[in-house]
Design a protein around this motif. Structure first.
Motif: not given
Length: 498
Positions: A291-296
């Motif tokens: 989720s951290l990666h998806t949100a940038g």
């Protein structure tokens, strides 16, 4: 994706500011996407030397002194410096607030990962799993550890280090048989312990006066008749029974037994939920890091570093690999939790045959239910699927000591799935339990020997059993007899009084 939000970090050096910001972002995801209910978090960054100290004291933030902790510290320090072992990236304490220790040597990616894993995954498990709710007191453990450390230090000053160490040696030998499995323990409280210590001493003095108002009689005296048997029912908690009923044990020794028993009780659920606890924490950190990666908030490089660490943690060597040392609890637990989500979101016909919840899109509800309501053996019995059995290449062996070879009794196929699941659950339950040895009688009107009986059918290591019986006899003050089914073992002790 990185342009959708400001990256939490652009290089891999951690700072306290970065850790605080990462914790805030992780907390938002944990609440919004996973609905995690956690204790307040307390994060502490520690060195490798401090981590070794924590290892020696079973991860507790403070502990009473004992030579065995120093011995363990010396062994692990040597192994670490020779490169024979690594150190955990983190340790987490079942307390309120929940204390998570982060290694100073971690990169910022690893700090982010372990915060998600420990400060939110383990934390939520500690707070919500029914077993922990029933058997531990996260609110009172820190104060109780401070009380225990202070009290034992006082005893060392008054009675000598060697005398105190002897009592702790005996208590440690018995601590797996010093846990209540049927009665919920009282809440821990330093204030209550200090207030009630004198009350307990007065009660025990009166209690023992009533129990031991007889004088050891003639040699022919036997165990009393069933209607007058003491204790009336078998007692499984050996430390508690000795603490309350040993005829001549000094009050300070009883208090030390109580301290060891209380801490053993606090640690008991951790041994019963290792697979679930680590599996759920891995499930949480896996979801949060993506989720951290998806949100940038983290970049591609950070995600690749995460994958390398995550894959190493959940790696399961094959049975014929030199690296194999049994089933990896991280691998099994993570695989089952991930599979629960898959069965909800993308079920197969096979899943629908095995699980009533297959196809329910509310996967989070089922993840939370599994996390809350089970311990390792029942978790495996409820949720281990044919797919996970195939993925992990599970099979069952029969180990007959009289046979020249092992017999494969089940493999991961249609005929073997049910047997494999039940066999693994039994193995987990048997591994987590101590030998079922109970107090069945005391010869109050004779030589006052303590009569123990082995209640289960599992083999007993007679060498270790004899050493443990010697400790029991030292505390009890009279002989101890153990009926182990095929053999009766006796530990001799000279009575300390009439």
């Amino acid at each position: 994706m990185a342009d959708r939000a400001e990256l939490l970090f652009t290089d891999n050096e951690w700072t306290f500011e970065r850790i605080a910001t990462a914790t805030e972002r992780i907390g938002e995801i944990a609440e919004r996407e996973l609905a995690l209910d956690t204790y307040p978090n307390q994060l502490e960054v520690i060195t490798a030397e401090q981590m070794l100290d924590a290892y020696a004291s079973t991860g507790l933030p403070m502990y009473y002194p004992h030579w065995s902790f120093g011995k363990q510290r010396a062994i692990e320090t040597g192994q670490y410096r020779r490169g024979e072992m690594g150190l955990a990236y983190e340790l987490v304490i079942n307390s309120n607030p929940c204390i998570s220790y982060l290694m100073e040597e971690n990169t910022m990616v690893m700090q982010t990962l372990v915060i998600a894993h420990a400060a939110f995954g383990h934390n939520a498990f500690f707070k919500n799993n029914t077993f922990f709710q029933q058997w531990t007191d996260a609110q009172g453990i820190l104060d109780y550890l401070e009380f225990a450390k202070t009290y034992i230090a006082h005893c060392e000053e008054q009675y000598g280090i060697d005398a105190v160490s002897d009592v702790i040696d005996a208590a440690h030998a018995l601590n797996r048989n010093g846990v209540d499995r049927a009665h919920r323990p009282q809440k821990l409280s330093t204030r209550d312990e200090q207030r009630r210590r004198r009350e307990r001493a007065a009660f025990i003095e009166q209690h023992l006066s009533e129990i031991w108002r007889t004088v050891p009689g003639a040699a022919e005296a036997a165990l009393v008749a069933p209607e007058g048997r003491f204790p009336k029912d078998p007692q499984e908690n050996l430390i508690y029974f000795i603490e309350k009923n040993a005829p001549h044990l000094e009050t300070w020794k009883r208090e030390i037994l109580r301290i060891v028993r209380k801490i053993a009780q606090y640690l008991y659920p951790q041994g019963q939920t290792k697979i679930m606890n680590e599996g759920f924490a891995c499930f949480v950190h896996y979801h949060i890091m993506h989720s951290l990666h998806t949100a940038g908030f983290i970049g591609d490089g950070a995600l690749l570093e995460f994958y390398a660490s995550h894959t190493a943690v959940i790696f399961q060597p094959d049975f014929d690999s030199r690296r194999y040392s049994g089933i990896n609890p991280y691998a099994l637990g993570f695989a089952i939790f991930q599979d629960i989500k898959r069965i909800c979101v993308n079920p197969t016909d096979e899943d629908r045959e095995w699980f009533a919840f297959a196809g329910d899109p509310d996967w989070l509800k089922h993840i939370h239910f599994a996390m809350r309501e089970f311990r390792d053996d029942s978790f495996v019995l409820q949720y281990l699927s044919p797919k996970v059995m195939r993925d992990l290449h599970l099979f069952a062996l029969e180990n007959d000591p009289q046979a020249e070879a092992f017999l494969v009794t089940a493999v991961h196929d249609n005929q073997g799935y049910q047997y494999l699941r039940s066999a693994l659950a039994r193995q987990i339950a048997e591994t987590a339990r101590a030998p079922d040895i109970e107090v069945v009688a005391v010869n109050r009107w004779g030589d006052r020997h303590l009569h123990l009986k082995k209640m289960d059918a599992f083999p007993l290591d007679q060498t270790e059993a004899k050493k443990t019986l010697d400790y029991v006899a030292r505390l009890w003050g009279y002989d101890v007899h153990l009926d182990a089914g095929d053999v009766v073992m006796i530990a001799r002790a000279k009575a300390t009084g009439a």
